[in-house]
Design an enzyme around this catalytic site. Structure first.
Site, PDB file in Angstrom:
ATOM      1  N   GLU A 194      11.030  -7.852  -3.365  1.00 31.19           N
ATOM      2  CA  GLU A 194      11.480  -6.540  -2.866  1.00 31.19           C
ATOM      3  C   GLU A 194      10.902  -6.427  -1.464  1.00 31.19           C
ATOM      4  OE1 GLU A 194      13.395  -4.296  -4.164  1.00 31.19           O
ATOM      5  OE2 GLU A 194      13.557  -4.961  -6.238  1.00 31.19           O
ATOM      6  N   LEU A 195      11.756  -6.593  -0.464  1.00 29.05           N
ATOM      7  CA  LEU A 195      11.230  -6.779   0.902  1.00 29.05           C
ATOM      8  C   LEU A 195      11.594  -5.607   1.817  1.00 29.05           C
ATOM      9  CD1 LEU A 195      12.005 -10.605   1.067  1.00 29.05           C
ATOM     10  CD2 LEU A 195       9.960  -9.446   0.191  1.00 29.05           C
ATOM     11  N   GLU A 217      11.930  -2.202  11.337  1.00 32.15           N
ATOM     12  CA  GLU A 217      11.529  -1.066  10.508  1.00 32.15           C
ATOM     13  C   GLU A 217      10.543  -0.225  11.304  1.00 32.15           C
ATOM     14  OE1 GLU A 217       9.830  -3.187   7.056  1.00 32.15           O
ATOM     15  OE2 GLU A 217      10.808  -1.689   5.831  1.00 32.15           O
ATOM     16  N   CYS A 270      10.268   1.586   2.372  1.00 35.49           N
ATOM     17  CA  CYS A 270      11.248   0.537   2.663  1.00 35.49           C
ATOM     18  C   CYS A 270      12.673   1.092   2.647  1.00 35.49           C
ATOM     19  CB  CYS A 270      11.118  -0.574   1.629  1.00 35.49           C
ATOM     20  SG  CYS A 270      11.169   0.078  -0.041  1.00 35.49           S
ATOM     21  N   LYS A 287      -2.304  -8.615  -7.693  1.00 34.46           N
ATOM     22  CA  LYS A 287      -3.154  -8.406  -6.515  1.00 34.46           C
ATOM     23  C   LYS A 287      -2.576  -7.217  -5.760  1.00 34.46           C
ATOM     24  CE  LYS A 287      -3.055  -9.195  -2.372  1.00 34.46           C
ATOM     25  NZ  LYS A 287      -3.660  -7.974  -1.800  1.00 34.46           N
ATOM     26  N   PRO A 288      -3.227  -6.043  -5.890  1.00 34.93           N
ATOM     27  CA  PRO A 288      -2.725  -4.885  -5.153  1.00 34.93           C
ATOM     28  C   PRO A 288      -3.093  -4.993  -3.675  1.00 34.93           C
ATOM     29  CG  PRO A 288      -4.711  -4.292  -6.362  1.00 34.93           C
ATOM     30  CD  PRO A 288      -4.424  -5.738  -6.693  1.00 34.93           C
ATOM     31  N   ALA A 289      -2.471  -4.164  -2.848  1.00 34.26           N
ATOM     32  CA  ALA A 289      -2.805  -4.144  -1.421  1.00 34.26           C
ATOM     33  C   ALA A 289      -4.277  -3.815  -1.251  1.00 34.26           C
ATOM     34  CB  ALA A 289      -1.954  -3.102  -0.713  1.00 34.26           C
ATOM     35  N   SER A 290      -4.915  -4.450  -0.269  1.00 39.60           N
ATOM     36  CA  SER A 290      -6.359  -4.234  -0.103  1.00 39.60           C
ATOM     37  C   SER A 290      -6.658  -2.820   0.403  1.00 39.60           C
ATOM     38  CB  SER A 290      -6.939  -5.286   0.842  1.00 39.60           C
ATOM     39  OG  SER A 290      -6.188  -5.335   2.016  1.00 39.60           O
ATOM     40  N   TRP A 345       0.817  -1.220   0.000  1.00 38.69           N
ATOM     41  CA  TRP A 345       0.000   0.000   0.000  1.00 38.69           C
ATOM     42  C   TRP A 345       0.845   1.261   0.000  1.00 38.69           C
ATOM     43  CZ3 TRP A 345       1.763   2.633   4.112  1.00 38.69           C
ATOM     44  CH2 TRP A 345       2.336   1.885   5.146  1.00 38.69           C
ATOM     45  N   ASN A 346       2.139   1.180   0.306  1.00 42.65           N
ATOM     46  CA  ASN A 346       2.864   2.438   0.528  1.00 42.65           C
ATOM     47  C   ASN A 346       3.198   3.185  -0.761  1.00 42.65           C
ATOM     48  OD1 ASN A 346       4.828   0.575  -0.090  1.00 42.65           O
ATOM     49  ND2 ASN A 346       6.281   1.275   1.458  1.00 42.65           N
ATOM     50  N   GLY A 397       6.821  -6.212  -0.505  1.00 39.06           N
ATOM     51  CA  GLY A 397       6.124  -6.163   0.779  1.00 39.06           C
ATOM     52  C   GLY A 397       7.068  -6.578   1.889  1.00 39.06           C
ATOM     53  N   SER A 398       6.497  -7.118   2.954  1.00 42.54           N
ATOM     54  CA  SER A 398       7.304  -7.435   4.131  1.00 42.54           C
ATOM     55  C   SER A 398       8.156  -8.692   3.901  1.00 42.54           C
ATOM     56  CB  SER A 398       6.383  -7.660   5.331  1.00 42.54           C
ATOM     57  OG  SER A 398       5.525  -8.740   5.062  1.00 42.54           O
TER      58      SER A 398
HETATM   59  P1  NAP Z   1       2.773  -6.976   3.541  1.00 43.74           P
HETATM   60  O1  NAP Z   1       1.914  -7.170   4.720  1.00 43.74           O
HETATM   61  O2  NAP Z   1       3.813  -7.970   3.252  1.00 43.74           O
HETATM   62  O3  NAP Z   1       1.773  -6.784   2.309  1.00 43.74           O
HETATM   63  C1  NAP Z   1       2.222  -6.612   0.999  1.00 43.74           C
HETATM   64  C2  NAP Z   1       1.263  -7.290   0.054  1.00 43.74           C
HETATM   65  O4  NAP Z   1       1.215  -8.681   0.353  1.00 43.74           O
HETATM   66  C3  NAP Z   1      -0.176  -6.792   0.145  1.00 43.74           C
HETATM   67  O5  NAP Z   1      -0.772  -6.845  -1.125  1.00 43.74           O
HETATM   68  C4  NAP Z   1      -0.808  -7.818   1.060  1.00 43.74           C
HETATM   69  O6  NAP Z   1      -2.204  -7.928   0.908  1.00 43.74           O
HETATM   70  C5  NAP Z   1      -0.130  -9.070   0.580  1.00 43.74           C
HETATM   71  N1  NAP Z   1      -0.160 -10.184   1.543  1.00 43.74           N
HETATM   72  C6  NAP Z   1      -0.317 -10.142   2.880  1.00 43.74           C
HETATM   73  N2  NAP Z   1      -0.324 -11.398   3.373  1.00 43.74           N
HETATM   74  C7  NAP Z   1      -0.183 -12.239   2.325  1.00 43.74           C
HETATM   75  C8  NAP Z   1      -0.138 -13.665   2.184  1.00 43.74           C
HETATM   76  N3  NAP Z   1      -0.233 -14.485   3.243  1.00 43.74           N
HETATM   77  N4  NAP Z   1       0.006 -14.182   0.952  1.00 43.74           N
HETATM   78  C9  NAP Z   1       0.090 -13.376  -0.135  1.00 43.74           C
HETATM   79  N5  NAP Z   1       0.054 -12.023  -0.062  1.00 43.74           N
HETATM   80  C10 NAP Z   1      -0.065 -11.474   1.150  1.00 43.74           C
HETATM   81  O7  NAP Z   1       3.537  -5.589   3.615  1.00 43.74           O
HETATM   82  P2  NAP Z   1       2.938  -4.160   3.927  1.00 43.74           P
HETATM   83  O8  NAP Z   1       2.913  -3.953   5.380  1.00 43.74           O
HETATM   84  O9  NAP Z   1       1.687  -3.932   3.180  1.00 43.74           O
HETATM   85  O10 NAP Z   1       4.040  -3.246   3.217  1.00 43.74           O
HETATM   86  C11 NAP Z   1       5.124  -2.752   3.891  1.00 43.74           C
HETATM   87  C12 NAP Z   1       6.357  -3.619   3.678  1.00 43.74           C
HETATM   88  O11 NAP Z   1       6.723  -3.590   2.299  1.00 43.74           O
HETATM   89  C13 NAP Z   1       7.540  -3.096   4.431  1.00 43.74           C
HETATM   90  O12 NAP Z   1       8.268  -4.130   4.998  1.00 43.74           O
HETATM   91  C14 NAP Z   1       8.343  -2.397   3.345  1.00 43.74           C
HETATM   92  O13 NAP Z   1       9.718  -2.277   3.666  1.00 43.74           O
HETATM   93  C15 NAP Z   1       8.097  -3.289   2.183  1.00 43.74           C
HETATM   94  N6  NAP Z   1       8.366  -2.591   0.921  1.00 43.74           N
HETATM   95  C16 NAP Z   1       9.456  -2.947   0.200  1.00 43.74           C
HETATM   96  C17 NAP Z   1       9.765  -2.289  -0.969  1.00 43.74           C
HETATM   97  C18 NAP Z   1      10.973  -2.667  -1.763  1.00 43.74           C
HETATM   98  O14 NAP Z   1      11.069  -2.257  -2.916  1.00 43.74           O
HETATM   99  N7  NAP Z   1      11.919  -3.424  -1.228  1.00 43.74           N
HETATM  100  C19 NAP Z   1       8.934  -1.267  -1.427  1.00 43.74           C
HETATM  101  C20 NAP Z   1       7.813  -0.922  -0.670  1.00 43.74           C
HETATM  102  C21 NAP Z   1       7.544  -1.607   0.502  1.00 43.74           C
HETATM  103  P3  NAP Z   1      -3.207  -7.103   1.863  1.00 43.74           P
HETATM  104  O15 NAP Z   1      -2.995  -5.677   1.518  1.00 43.74           O
HETATM  105  O16 NAP Z   1      -4.543  -7.580   1.471  1.00 43.74           O
HETATM  106  O17 NAP Z   1      -2.831  -7.423   3.269  1.00 43.74           O
END
Ligand code: NAP
Length: 484
Positions: free
Chosen positions: A256-257, A387, A290, A180-183, A156-157, A234-235
């Protein structure tokens, strides 16, 4: 929210260039983090719609890969132009669902569009090679071909740029995608899809599934035999899970975590440049990126002059609803984010940190947090290892270069690092010693479509952007011509 082009506000999934409601008829709410208002009710899709999208993408792949690179690039160029022409609407839409100030959202639209433009051009440079042969009766040739259907999951960020950074190299190479974008931020993704269709990108090439069942959709994408590649931002926790799930069908993965970026200010830094760069890195998107400076290390002799200016710069940041003029810090994404910031601050203070600016929620509303500075931080604090993902600067004092490098590398993450110095020897020594995929030197904002973005260690696998970005979406095929 009043958009000039109201068609950009779509609320259903996008499959085979058609808007599709959930078969169950269910929807979920997208909220404005600045005021809690419901922005839209969006289709709550499931594995069934995801499977339909995968099949549509698989069918589209047959024709899309056969288009010439120039044809694919021309359609992408049109998409880029439409995104730019609709930048104001897209920015407003993003601010409304995500919270970042509208000027920053516009910056993300331009940055996100730059990947479409860059990879539209790169499509024509996916070269193979002719390799000198070891035997005179044969020739060795390689071609690089699209890998197939790509499953992409985004956070979502950065609701636009994390999507274009994946889709653009994928479709430039001839792949098709199911995203699948962030919800919390599906509307920006759906607007991008609408514009892609307007640009003439054929049915099935880009598909978007909206859902709050991330685990179910993730399971379907990572296990489906027609999906050849998973690209996730994502995370680290979810990235590891998707990597495990992808093992069952041996899919190629790009991850990309998370990050835990160090930012080092050396004694010989230009203080003004360092303050400006640190503010830019730390407070962009209210600290929710991130690559945000997560640990700020300041050398002893420059400490007092740096911190005085830094505290003043943080105090001057304007907090508010992102649609208001001049606002620099919007709300955090949700209550969990606020809770996390409070938990980290409490732990740091308990272990000896001193809050010198801010330190609590903001009177504007429950998701707003004061821009904060905490000093006297140490390795023992949770803020050193996690983080923060909020508008909090954690400041540490250090003495020697070796100490700074040791502190900086003392984490399982390896995404971005920054340092400020005017010494050339130190620049090379420190840049080479940092275990990070991206290093900003006298600069706090480092992302460009032309540059490779990605992390080492547990921050990920692969690179996005640059000419390397295409590699994630192609297979190298070796052709051996014998009997010559
Ligand atoms: P997240 O909880 O990992 O969510 C990211 C995406 O994954 C969302 O679309 C989320 O869906 C989905 N997701 C959640 N649980 C899942 C599962 N069990 N199976 C499949 N998909 C799943 O991360 P966030 O809190 O939204 O985003 C922040 C994180 O992203 C931070 O750690 C940040 O550092 C990282 N990030 C990294 C980069 C990079 O380029 N390295 C860039 C931006 C952000 P829902 O939205 O429906 O939960």
């Amino acid at each position: 929210m009043v958009l000039q082009n109201s068609a950009l506000l779509q609320t259903q999934s996008f499959i085979n260039n058609k808007w599709v409601a959930a078969r169950s008829g269910k929807t979920f709410k997208v909220l404005n983090p600045a005021n809690g208002a419901v922005v839209a009710n969006v289709a709550e899709c499931t594995e069934a719609e995801t499977e339909a999208a995968i099949k549509a993408a698989s069918k589209a792949f047959v024709l899309w890969r056969k288009k010439t690179a120039k044809e694919r690039g021309a359609l992408m160029r049109k998409w880029y132009e439409l995104v730019m022409a609709n930048a104001d609407d897209l920015a407003l839409l993003m601010t409304t669902e995500q919270g970042k100030p509208v000027a920053e959202a516009k910056g993300e639209i331009v940055y996100g569009a730059s990947f479409i433009e860059w990879f539209a051009e790169e499509a024509r440079r996916i070269y193979g090679e002719v390799i000198p042969t070891p035997l005179n009766d044969r020739r060795i040739i390689t071609v690089r071909q699209p890998i197939g259907v790509v499953g992409a999951i985004t956070p979502w960020n950065f609701p636009v740029s994390m999507i274009t950074r994946k889709i653009s190299p994928a479709i430039a190479a001839g792949c098709t995608v199911v995203i699948k974008p962030a919800s919390q931020t599906p509307l920006s993704a759906l607007a991008l899809a609408w514009l892609a269709a307007e640009a003439g990108i054929p049915e099935g090439v880009i598909n978007v599934i909206t859902s709050t069942d991330a685990a179910g959709i993730g399971q379907m994408l990572t296990s489906h035999p027609l999906v050849m590649k998973i690209s996730f931002t994502g995370s680290t926790k979810i990235g590891k899970l998707l990597m495990q799930q992808s093992a069952s069908t041996v899919k190629k993965v790009s991850l990309e975590l998370g990050g835990n970026a160090p930012l080092i200010v050396f004694n010989d830094a230009d203080t003004d440049v360092a303050v400006k760069g640190t503010i830019a890195s730390k407070y962009r998107n209210a600290g929710q990126t991130c690559v945000c400076a997560n640990r700020i290390f300041v050398q002893e002799k420059i400490y007092n002059s740096f911190i005085k200016k830094y505290r003043n710069a943080v105090k001057a940041l304007k907090v508010g609803d992102g649609t208001e003029a001049g606002v620099q810090i919007g709300p955090l994404i949700d209550e969990d984010a606020v809770k996390k910031v409070n938990r980290l601050l409490k732990d740091a203070v308990k272990r000896g940190a001193d809050i010198t600016v801010g330190g609590e929620g903001h009177g504007l509303g429950k998701l707003f947090f004061q821009p904060t500075v905490i000093e006297d931080c140490t390795r023992k604090m949770t803020v050193f290892s996690e983080e923060i993902f909020g508008p909090v600067s954690a400041i540490y004092k250090f003495t020697t270069d070796e100490e700074a490098i040791d502190l900086a590398n003392d984490t399982e993450y390896g995404l971005a690092a920054y340092f400020f110095t005017q010494n050339l020897n130190r620049t090379w020594h420190v840049a080479e010693a940092l275990d990070y995929g991206i290093v900003g030197i006298n600069e706090g904002i480092v992302s460009h479509a032309e540059a490779p973005f990605g992390g080492m260690k547990e921050s990920g696998i692969g690179r996005e952007g640059s000419r390397h970005g295409i590699e994630e979406y192609v297979e190298v095929k070796y052709l051996c011509m014998g009997g010559l």
